[in-house]
Design a protein around this motif. Structure first.
Motif, PDB file in Angstrom:
ATOM      1  N   GLY A  44       0.794  -1.228   0.000  1.00 44.20           N
ATOM      2  CA  GLY A  44       0.000   0.000   0.000  1.00 44.20           C
ATOM      3  C   GLY A  44       0.827   1.279   0.000  1.00 44.20           C
ATOM      4  O   GLY A  44       0.276   2.372  -0.115  1.00 44.20           O
ATOM      5  N   LYS A  45       2.148   1.122   0.142  1.00 42.88           N
ATOM      6  CA  LYS A  45       2.986   2.331   0.226  1.00 42.88           C
ATOM      7  C   LYS A  45       4.201   2.200  -0.673  1.00 42.88           C
ATOM      8  O   LYS A  45       5.131   1.446  -0.373  1.00 42.88           O
ATOM      9  CB  LYS A  45       3.447   2.554   1.673  1.00 42.88           C
ATOM     10  N   GLY A  46       4.183   2.890  -1.790  1.00 39.13           N
ATOM     11  CA  GLY A  46       5.348   2.897  -2.673  1.00 39.13           C
ATOM     12  C   GLY A  46       5.431   1.676  -3.571  1.00 39.13           C
ATOM     13  O   GLY A  46       4.512   0.853  -3.650  1.00 39.13           O
ATOM     14  N   ILE A  47       6.549   1.591  -4.260  1.00 41.35           N
ATOM     15  CA  ILE A  47       6.760   0.491  -5.210  1.00 41.35           C
ATOM     16  C   ILE A  47       8.255   0.182  -5.260  1.00 41.35           C
ATOM     17  O   ILE A  47       9.085   1.071  -5.033  1.00 41.35           O
ATOM     18  CB  ILE A  47       6.213   0.864  -6.615  1.00 41.35           C
ATOM     19  N   ASP A  48       8.579  -1.085  -5.501  1.00 38.77           N
ATOM     20  CA  ASP A  48       9.981  -1.464  -5.685  1.00 38.77           C
ATOM     21  C   ASP A  48      10.095  -2.290  -6.964  1.00 38.77           C
ATOM     22  O   ASP A  48       9.095  -2.521  -7.664  1.00 38.77           O
ATOM     23  CB  ASP A  48      10.521  -2.223  -4.457  1.00 38.77           C
ATOM     24  N   GLU A  49      11.315  -2.750  -7.248  1.00 42.45           N
ATOM     25  CA  GLU A  49      11.555  -3.444  -8.507  1.00 42.45           C
ATOM     26  C   GLU A  49      10.711  -4.716  -8.626  1.00 42.45           C
ATOM     27  O   GLU A  49      10.129  -4.994  -9.672  1.00 42.45           O
ATOM     28  CB  GLU A  49      13.051  -3.779  -8.617  1.00 42.45           C
ATOM     29  N   LYS A  50      10.629  -5.475  -7.516  1.00 35.81           N
ATOM     30  CA  LYS A  50       9.879  -6.728  -7.538  1.00 35.81           C
ATOM     31  C   LYS A  50       8.377  -6.464  -7.780  1.00 35.81           C
ATOM     32  O   LYS A  50       7.732  -7.157  -8.567  1.00 35.81           O
ATOM     33  CB  LYS A  50      10.082  -7.454  -6.202  1.00 35.81           C
TER      34      LYS A  50
END
Ligand SMILES: [Fe+2]
Ligand SMILES: [Fe+2]
Length: 268
Positions: A44-50
């Motif tokens: 629910g908070k942000g995004i990463d590569e995976k």
């Protein structure tokens, strides 16, 4: 061209909706491009590569974002190596401490070329640079480069700010789609300038995520936060998983919007 735009994808539930629906929609709706807002993609908070990988595997071409883009610190490294994630273009320009990432991207497939611009509003949000001025500069630049098809994700709280921006750029861009509120509005329409050029508009594309929730969050946590006025740890919900967005048809030659239609699908 036909573009599917999906509103804020929230957590695991939202990413599972992408996997469940996007590949079929690409085929059945003959989509040229798929764009999704991914600011809430991981817990629910942000995004990463995976997390972003789930988008790409489902067929998403580009991920836009908003105020939650910095919640995962690894995002700066991801920005450095992958242009398929963008953030609002109106973060302050600072030579000494450059903001990671870019505020726009240009997608190409066959003869179709689409500039995607991400902006963030300033009403009840962080005071970034003026989205109207930054947006106007970039749109002028795209048009000077003869890029006629331009799609804007305007990430903002206030419907007034989104509507004002859409009218400001009407006729010069193909679409202005709002994000951030996680609630799909029913005001999709074509705006027109004096020459008759058309821009597709909706105040908010909605949420792709768990609907048995308060904008994606476990209901009880949200209720407690309002009852006690104390901060509660964000916990994404996982039931009534839905995909909400719009399909916009655009004339490749002129950049004019031909139609805009809301999409709502539910898994369970
Ligand atoms: Fe969001
Ligand atoms: Fe947001």
């Amino acid at each position: 061209m036909r573009v599917l735009f999906l509103g804020d994808v929230v957590a695991h539930a939202g990413r599972s909706a992408l996997r469940a629906f996007v590949p079929d929609l690409i085929r059945s709706e003959n989509l040229t491009f798929v764009i999704a807002n991914g600011e809430n993609a991981v817990n629910g908070k942000g995004i990463d590569e995976k997390g972003a990988q789930d988008f790409f595997e489902a067929g998403v071409d580009l991920i836009t974002s908003g105020n939650h883009i910095w919640d995962k610190k690894e995002v700066a490294d991801f920005f450095a190596k992958d242009r398929r994630l963008i953030r609002p273009a109106n973060y302050p320009h600072c030579e000494e401490f450059p903001t990671p990432g870019e505020g726009f991207a240009v997608l190409e497939k066959g003869k179709s070329k689409l500039a995607v611009l991400n902006l963030m509003g300033r009403v009840h949000m962080d005071a970034l640079d003026c989205p109207f001025a930054v947006g106007n500069d970039l749109i002028t630049r795209f048009l000077a480069e003869d890029i006629r098809c331009i799609f804007v994700d305007f990430h903002a709280e206030a419907s007034s700010e989104k509507q004002a921006f859409a009218h400001y750029v009407a006729g010069r861009v193909s679409a202005v789609v709002g994000t951030h509120t996680h609630v799909q509005t029913a005001d999709e329409r074509l705006l027109q300038d004096d020459t008759g050029a058309k821009t597709a508009y909706i105040t908010d594309a909605g949420m792709t995520g768990p609907y048995d929730s308060v904008i994606g969050m476990v209901k009880e946590k949200s209720i407690k936060r309002f009852l006690t006025k104390t901060p509660q740890r964000y916990e994404p919900a996982d039931k009534q998983i839905g995909l909400h967005g719009v399909i916009v048809e655009i004339d490749d030659e002129t950049g004019d919007a031909i139609s805009i239609r809301r999409v709502q699908k539910f898994l369970n």
